[in-house]
Design a protein around this motif. Structure first.
Motif, PDB file in Angstrom:
ATOM      1  N   LEU A   8       9.887  -2.103   8.611  1.00 51.76           N
ATOM      2  CA  LEU A   8       8.856  -0.816   8.188  1.00 51.76           C
ATOM      3  C   LEU A   8       8.918  -1.814   6.535  1.00 51.76           C
ATOM      4  CD1 LEU A   8       8.481   2.770   8.823  1.00 51.76           C
ATOM      5  CD2 LEU A   8       7.176   0.672   9.317  1.00 51.76           C
ATOM      6  N   ASP A  20       5.144   0.984   2.398  1.00 52.08           N
ATOM      7  CA  ASP A  20       4.966   1.474   3.511  1.00 52.08           C
ATOM      8  C   ASP A  20       5.344   2.770   3.745  1.00 52.08           C
ATOM      9  OD1 ASP A  20       3.891  -0.781   5.097  1.00 52.08           O
ATOM     10  OD2 ASP A  20       5.500  -1.121   5.901  1.00 52.08           O
ATOM     11  N   TRP A  21       6.208   3.442   2.175  1.00 51.34           N
ATOM     12  CA  TRP A  21       6.399   4.614   3.010  1.00 51.34           C
ATOM     13  C   TRP A  21       5.676   5.519   2.580  1.00 51.34           C
ATOM     14  CZ3 TRP A  21      10.353   6.076   6.596  1.00 51.34           C
ATOM     15  CH2 TRP A  21      10.928   4.526   6.722  1.00 51.34           C
ATOM     16  N   GLY A  58       2.190   5.134   2.356  1.00 51.80           N
ATOM     17  CA  GLY A  58       0.911   5.251   2.934  1.00 51.80           C
ATOM     18  C   GLY A  58       0.607   6.064   3.741  1.00 51.80           C
ATOM     19  N   LEU A  86       3.821   8.409   5.396  1.00 50.71           N
ATOM     20  CA  LEU A  86       4.363   7.286   6.301  1.00 50.71           C
ATOM     21  C   LEU A  86       5.910   7.993   6.768  1.00 50.71           C
ATOM     22  CD1 LEU A  86       3.970   5.589   8.719  1.00 50.71           C
ATOM     23  CD2 LEU A  86       5.494   4.208   6.953  1.00 50.71           C
ATOM     24  N   THR A  91       0.697   1.721  10.385  1.00 49.01           N
ATOM     25  CA  THR A  91       0.957   0.344   9.291  1.00 49.01           C
ATOM     26  C   THR A  91       0.884  -1.545   9.649  1.00 49.01           C
ATOM     27  OG1 THR A  91       2.924  -0.120  10.773  1.00 49.01           O
ATOM     28  CG2 THR A  91       3.396   2.132   9.047  1.00 49.01           C
ATOM     29  N   ARG A 137       2.167  -3.200  12.371  1.00 51.34           N
ATOM     30  CA  ARG A 137       3.848  -3.750  12.447  1.00 51.34           C
ATOM     31  C   ARG A 137       3.802  -3.283  13.614  1.00 51.34           C
ATOM     32  NH1 ARG A 137       6.106  -5.350   7.861  1.00 51.34           N
ATOM     33  NH2 ARG A 137       5.656  -3.782   6.601  1.00 51.34           N
TER      34      ARG A 137
END
Length: 207
Positions: free
Chosen positions: A25, A29-30, A32, A40, A159, A161
């Motif tokens: 990540l 991202d954190w 989001g 997240l 994400t 990912r």
């Protein structure tokens, strides 16, 4: 329990896949979106509780009495969650996210290492989990595999990912989902859906 025990081996694979996902990540991202009302960080924090609870509950032997299996755990927890209310569950996830601190990926790695070490040394004791439920560790680990892979998929979807748990992890989670559905009297629609004979209703969930 030894490293050859299926529950321990698959749990280890699920935990490592989650750890790898978290380490992939990015900083942006954190904050989001995660899942529902969780950002997240809260979603990852909630997922990390699958490691935290193993560590904590191994310190709580179950008293003599009836034990539940993995599907029975989910049926019991459903009632507990309903009583607690959605707001309390949401806040618990947010707090778990805050508990990961300034280095959430490092915190997850530390939790993975501790949980796997503790399980390796534990054997298969009867433990007391949420709501005073008694369950064997090998059965409880099946529920943690389920949580790690389902929420791993949530994180990946949120994400974009890459997340590819092993076939054994996916199989364990899918089998448990079918067992929960069957125990709850919902096996028929699941079987029809899996075999292409009917569509599951929007929002259908076994948990």
């Amino acid at each position: 329990m030894t490293v050859s025990d299926p529950s321990m081996t698959v749990f280890g694979s699920a935990a490592r896949s989650f750890e790898q996902l978290v380490h992939g990540l990015g900083t942006a991202d954190w904050d989001g979106p995660g899942l529902g009302d969780w950002d997240l960080r809260a979603l990852v924090g909630h997922t990390s509780r699958s490691l935290v609870t193993v560590i904590d509950y191994l310190k709580q032997p179950a008293p003599d009495g009836a034990l539940v299996d993995a599907p029975g755990y989910y049926l019991a927890v459903r009632d507990i969650s309903t009583a607690a209310g959605a707001a309390a569950i949401t806040e618990r996830g947010r707090q778990a996210g805050r508990d990961l601190g300034d280095d959430p990926a490092g915190a997850v790695s530390a939790l993975v290492a501790t949980a796997l070490s503790d399980v390796q040394e534990a054997g298969d004791p009867a433990i007391t989990v949420i709501g005073g439920i008694g369950i064997r560790l090998s059965e409880y680990l099946q529920t943690r595999i389920f949580e790690l892979v389902v929420h791993g998929l949530d994180i990946a979807r949120a994400t974009g990912r890459e997340y590819q748990p092993s076939e054994e992890v996916l199989e364990a989670a899918t089998v448990l989902a079918a067992r929960i559905a069957t125990r709850a009297g919902r096996g028929r629609p699941v079987l029809l859906g899996l075999t292409g004979r009917a569509r599951l209703a929007d929002g259908f969930s076994v948990v």
